[in-house]
Design a protein around this motif. Structure first.
Motif, PDB file in Angstrom:
ATOM      1  N   VAL A 120       0.816  -0.845   0.178  1.00 38.87           N
ATOM      2  CA  VAL A 120      -0.270   0.017   0.117  1.00 38.87           C
ATOM      3  C   VAL A 120       0.546   0.882  -0.029  1.00 38.87           C
ATOM      4  N   GLU A 121       0.240   1.997  -0.949  1.00 41.08           N
ATOM      5  CA  GLU A 121       1.282   4.162  -0.086  1.00 41.08           C
ATOM      6  C   GLU A 121      -0.147   4.640   0.712  1.00 41.08           C
ATOM      7  N   ILE A 122       0.198   5.155   1.708  1.00 42.06           N
ATOM      8  CA  ILE A 122      -0.040   5.710   2.881  1.00 42.06           C
ATOM      9  C   ILE A 122      -0.038   7.403   2.996  1.00 42.06           C
ATOM     10  N   SER A 123      -1.097   8.163   2.718  1.00 44.77           N
ATOM     11  CA  SER A 123      -0.845   9.625   3.459  1.00 44.77           C
ATOM     12  C   SER A 123      -2.008   9.737   3.792  1.00 44.77           C
ATOM     13  N   VAL A 124      -1.178  10.285   5.482  1.00 48.90           N
ATOM     14  CA  VAL A 124      -2.365  10.938   6.142  1.00 48.90           C
ATOM     15  C   VAL A 124      -2.478  12.886   6.888  1.00 48.90           C
ATOM     16  N   SER A 125      -3.828  12.704   7.593  1.00 48.85           N
ATOM     17  CA  SER A 125      -4.591  14.158   7.420  1.00 48.85           C
ATOM     18  C   SER A 125      -5.234  13.964   8.752  1.00 48.85           C
ATOM     19  N   PHE A 126      -5.153  15.323   9.289  1.00 43.73           N
ATOM     20  CA  PHE A 126      -6.584  15.851   9.962  1.00 43.73           C
ATOM     21  C   PHE A 126      -7.519  15.973  10.310  1.00 43.73           C
ATOM     22  N   LEU A 127      -8.791  15.944  10.759  1.00 40.38           N
ATOM     23  CA  LEU A 127      -9.238  17.229  10.883  1.00 40.38           C
ATOM     24  C   LEU A 127     -10.488  17.103  11.975  1.00 40.38           C
ATOM     25  N   GLU A 128     -10.621  19.092  12.014  1.00 35.90           N
ATOM     26  CA  GLU A 128     -10.853  19.365  13.712  1.00 35.90           C
ATOM     27  C   GLU A 128     -12.625  18.892  13.631  1.00 35.90           C
ATOM     28  N   VAL A 129     -12.918  18.707  14.714  1.00 37.32           N
ATOM     29  CA  VAL A 129     -14.065  18.216  14.939  1.00 37.32           C
ATOM     30  C   VAL A 129     -14.949  18.642  16.340  1.00 37.32           C
ATOM     31  N   GLU A 130     -16.042  18.920  16.509  1.00 38.35           N
ATOM     32  CA  GLU A 130     -16.781  19.023  17.831  1.00 38.35           C
ATOM     33  C   GLU A 130     -16.450  18.161  18.686  1.00 38.35           C
ATOM     34  N   THR A 131     -15.934  16.978  18.014  1.00 40.74           N
ATOM     35  CA  THR A 131     -15.462  15.702  19.021  1.00 40.74           C
ATOM     36  C   THR A 131     -13.860  16.683  19.973  1.00 40.74           C
ATOM     37  N   GLY A 132     -13.379  17.341  18.438  1.00 43.49           N
ATOM     38  CA  GLY A 132     -11.463  17.301  19.020  1.00 43.49           C
ATOM     39  C   GLY A 132     -11.405  16.697  17.672  1.00 43.49           C
ATOM     40  N   THR A 133      -9.893  16.219  17.645  1.00 42.29           N
ATOM     41  CA  THR A 133      -9.203  15.881  16.733  1.00 42.29           C
ATOM     42  C   THR A 133      -9.087  14.841  16.004  1.00 42.29           C
ATOM     43  N   LEU A 134      -8.995  14.364  14.457  1.00 42.20           N
ATOM     44  CA  LEU A 134      -9.410  13.329  14.084  1.00 42.20           C
ATOM     45  C   LEU A 134      -8.607  12.760  12.958  1.00 42.20           C
ATOM     46  N   GLY A 135      -7.861  11.379  13.510  1.00 38.03           N
ATOM     47  CA  GLY A 135      -6.818  11.352  11.988  1.00 38.03           C
ATOM     48  C   GLY A 135      -7.292  10.879  10.854  1.00 38.03           C
ATOM     49  N   LEU A 136      -6.594  11.152  10.284  1.00 36.44           N
ATOM     50  CA  LEU A 136      -6.968  10.463   8.294  1.00 36.44           C
ATOM     51  C   LEU A 136      -5.892  10.100   7.610  1.00 36.44           C
ATOM     52  N   ALA A 137      -5.864   8.658   7.568  1.00 37.41           N
ATOM     53  CA  ALA A 137      -5.392   7.739   6.459  1.00 37.41           C
ATOM     54  C   ALA A 137      -5.965   7.575   4.926  1.00 37.41           C
ATOM     55  N   PHE A 138      -5.195   8.054   3.631  1.00 32.81           N
ATOM     56  CA  PHE A 138      -5.615   7.685   3.011  1.00 32.81           C
ATOM     57  C   PHE A 138      -4.626   6.874   2.398  1.00 32.81           C
ATOM     58  N   ILE A 139      -5.263   5.639   2.195  1.00 37.75           N
ATOM     59  CA  ILE A 139      -4.659   3.792   1.143  1.00 37.75           C
ATOM     60  C   ILE A 139      -5.173   4.045   0.389  1.00 37.75           C
ATOM     61  N   SER A 140      -3.779   3.637  -0.012  1.00 38.56           N
ATOM     62  CA  SER A 140      -4.529   2.622  -2.224  1.00 38.56           C
ATOM     63  C   SER A 140      -3.083   1.720  -2.374  1.00 38.56           C
ATOM     64  N   ASP A 141      -4.515   0.934  -2.699  1.00 34.84           N
ATOM     65  CA  ASP A 141      -3.729  -0.460  -3.030  1.00 34.84           C
ATOM     66  C   ASP A 141      -2.794  -0.431  -4.092  1.00 34.84           C
ATOM     67  N   ILE A 142      -1.181  -0.838  -4.361  1.00 35.42           N
ATOM     68  CA  ILE A 142      -0.453  -0.215  -5.367  1.00 35.42           C
ATOM     69  C   ILE A 142       0.136  -2.505  -5.662  1.00 35.42           C
ATOM     70  N   SER A 143      -1.124  -3.303  -5.711  1.00 31.13           N
ATOM     71  CA  SER A 143      -0.253  -4.721  -6.157  1.00 31.13           C
ATOM     72  C   SER A 143       0.130  -4.429  -7.287  1.00 31.13           C
ATOM     73  N   ALA A 144      -0.675  -3.803  -8.209  1.00 30.42           N
ATOM     74  CA  ALA A 144      -0.261  -3.530  -9.641  1.00 30.42           C
ATOM     75  C   ALA A 144       0.745  -3.189 -10.107  1.00 30.42           C
ATOM     76  N   ARG A 145       1.105  -2.284  -9.205  1.00 35.16           N
ATOM     77  CA  ARG A 145       2.258  -1.478  -9.916  1.00 35.16           C
ATOM     78  C   ARG A 145       3.964  -1.986  -9.045  1.00 35.16           C
ATOM     79  N   LYS A 146       3.198  -2.900  -8.076  1.00 40.02           N
ATOM     80  CA  LYS A 146       4.478  -3.369  -7.742  1.00 40.02           C
ATOM     81  C   LYS A 146       5.084  -3.948  -8.368  1.00 40.02           C
ATOM     82  N   GLU A 147       3.727  -5.182  -8.965  1.00 46.27           N
ATOM     83  CA  GLU A 147       3.890  -6.007  -9.877  1.00 46.27           C
ATOM     84  C   GLU A 147       5.202  -5.778 -11.175  1.00 46.27           C
TER      85      GLU A 147
END
Length: 376
Positions: A120-147
Motif C-alpha cells: 500500500v501507499e499511505i498519506s495521513v491528514s487530520f480533521l477538527e470536529v466537535e469532539t476533537g482532532t481526528l486522524g485520516l489515512a488515505f490508503i491506495s492498493d499498489i499491488s499492480a504497480r509493485k508487480e
C-alpha cells in the motif's frame, strides 16, 4: 469486580463517543459525498487509535463492513509484526497533526480481514470536529504497480547479465576479425589465393555469429514490450525458415537433418517459435557429432504439444543438465558459453507463451532439447 465494571463503562463511553463522531461525519453532506466518491480507501481514527469511520473503498480493500470495524483499533489493518511499533507512531502523529506521506522509502503493507497482506501507499491528514482532532489515512492498493516494478527490475537484471555475456562474445569475435584482417592487409605476408580465401571464409563465419548474437540480444530486449496474441501455429514453415538461416553452418558441419511427424498444432507466436527452433538447431549443429545427425519432431502430451531437437553430440554432464536453462545460477556463464547464448532466452520465450522447456542428455549419447506449448 468494581474495576471490571469501570473498564466496561469506559469502553461503552468510548464506543458511544466514536458512534457520535461517526454520526457527525456522516451527517455532513460535504464530508459524506467526499468519502463516498474517493477512489482511495479512507479510514478515520480518534487519538486512541480507534477506527471511527471507513469509506466504501476501504470495505472493498480490506473485506470489513463499516459496522464490524467501527471502534476497533487501527492495528487490525496492519500486519501483526508491525503493530507494536505503530502505537508509538499514532501518539506521535496526534501530538503534532500534519499532512504527510507515511513510510517514505519503506515498503508498506496492509492486512485484510482474511489475514492476507498487500502493498500500500499511505498519506495521513487530520480533521477538527466537535469532539476533537481526528486522524485520516488515505490508503491506495499498489499491488499492480509493485508487480510491474518487480518484473521490470527482473528484466533489467537479466538484460544486464545477458549483455555482459554478449559483450564478451562480441569482443572475442571482433578481435578475431581484426587479427585476420590485419594479416590479410600486411604487405609483408605472401598468402596464396587459397589461404586468402580461407581467411575470408573465417571472417564471414565470425560475422554471421556476431549477427546472430546481436539478433538474440535485440529479441531479448523487445520481448517484454510485445504483447502478442497466441494463435494456432504450423511448425513446418518455421522450421524451414530456421534451417534456411542455418544453411552455411549446415554445409560446414555436413549435417544431416531429419524431420519427423509435425502433425500437431500448438498455440504460440510464430516469430518467437522460429527463434526457439533456430537456437535448438544451432546448438545441435555446433555441438553435435561430425557429421552432425539432427532429428526434429513434435507430438501430443495431454493438453500440450511437445517439440524436440535431438543431436548426436558428446552430451552434457549430469550436474549441468538441471542448470542448462537457468540464468540465475552461479554456473550460468559457463553453461551459456558452453551451449549457446540463446538457451536462457528460449526458456523466457516459451514461458511467455504458456509452455516449458527441458533437456535430456548424458555424456557420449547426445542431447535432446524439448519445448512444450499449449495445444491448439
Amino acid at each position: 469486580m468494581g474495576d471490571e465494571l469501570g473498564k466496561l463503562r469506559d469502553e461503552i463511553d468510548t464506543l458511544k463517543k466514536i458512534a457520535f463522531t461517526a454520526g457527525l461525519l456522516q451527517g455532513d453532506i460535504t464530508i459524506r459525498t467526499l468519502f463516498e466518491s474517493l477512489a482511495e480507501g479512507v479510514v478515520v481514527v480518534n487519538p486512541d487509535g480507534r477506527i471511527v469511520l471507513i469509506n466504501p473503498r476501504m470495505e472493498e480493500l480490506f473485506g470489513y463492513t463499516r459496522q464490524e470495524i467501527q471502534g476497533e483499533p487501527i492495528d487490525i489493518l496492519i500486519p501483526p509484526e508491525y503493530r507494536e511499533a505503530h502505537q508509538a507512531r499514532i501518539a506521535d502523529f496526534f501530538s503534532a497533526p500534519r499532512i504527510r506521506p507515511m513510510g517514505l522509502g519503506m515498503d508498506l503493507r496492509a492486512c485484510r480481514k482474511d489475514g492476507t497482506t498487500f502493498p500500500v501507499e499511505i498519506s495521513v491528514s487530520f480533521l477538527e470536529v466537535e469532539t476533537g482532532t481526528l486522524g485520516l489515512a488515505f490508503i491506495s492498493d499498489i499491488s499492480a504497480r509493485k508487480e510491474t516494478e518487480d518484473k521490470l527490475k527482473q528484466t533489467n537484471r537479466q538484460l544486464d547479465e545477458f549483455a555482459q555475456v554478449v559483450a564478451h562474445d562480441l569482443n572475442s569475435n571482433v578481435c578475431s576479425i581484426v587479427s585476420m584482417s590485419e594479416l590479410l592487409a600486411d604487405s609483408q605476408e605472401d598468402f596464396t589465393d587459397a589461404e586468402r580465401y580461407e581467411f575470408l571464409c573465417q571472417i564471414s563465419q565470425i560475422g554471421s555469429k556476431m549477427s546472430d548474437i546481436i539478433s538474440e540480444l535485440l529479441l531479448f530486449a523487445r520481448m517484454e514490450k510485445v504483447d502478442s496474441k497466441l494463435v494456432p501455429v504450423d511448425m513446418r514453415p518455421l522450421i524451414d525458415s530456421a534451417i534456411q538461416r542455418l544453411k552455411p553452418k549446415i554445409a560446414e558441419t555436413q549435417a544431416v537433418i531429419r524431420i519427423g511427424a509435425l502433425d500437431e498444432t500448438a498455440l504460440g507466436y510464430g516469430p518467437w517459435i522460429e527463434e526457439v527452433w533456430f537456437n535448438y538447431l544451432s546448438n545441435a549443429l555446433e555441438y553435435g557429432g561430425r557429421p552432425a545427425q539432427v532429428d526434429i519432431g513434435a507430438g501430443r502430451e495431454g493438453r500440450m504439444v511437445s517439440c524436440w531437437v535431438r543431436d548426436n553430440g558428446a552430451g552434457i554432464e549430469a550436474d549441468s543438465v538441471p542448470l542448462i536453462f537457468d540464468d540465475q545460477n552461479d554456473a550460468r556463464e559457463k553453461i551459456i558459453k558452453g551451449h549457446g547464448l540463446g538457451l536462457s532466452i528460449v526458456r523466457k520465450i516459451v514461458s511467455k507463451m504458456g509452455g516449458d522447456v527441458r533437456v535430456e542428455s548424458r555424456p557420449g549419447a547426445g542431447s535432446c532439447f524439448f519445448f512444450r506449448l499449449p495445444a491448439a
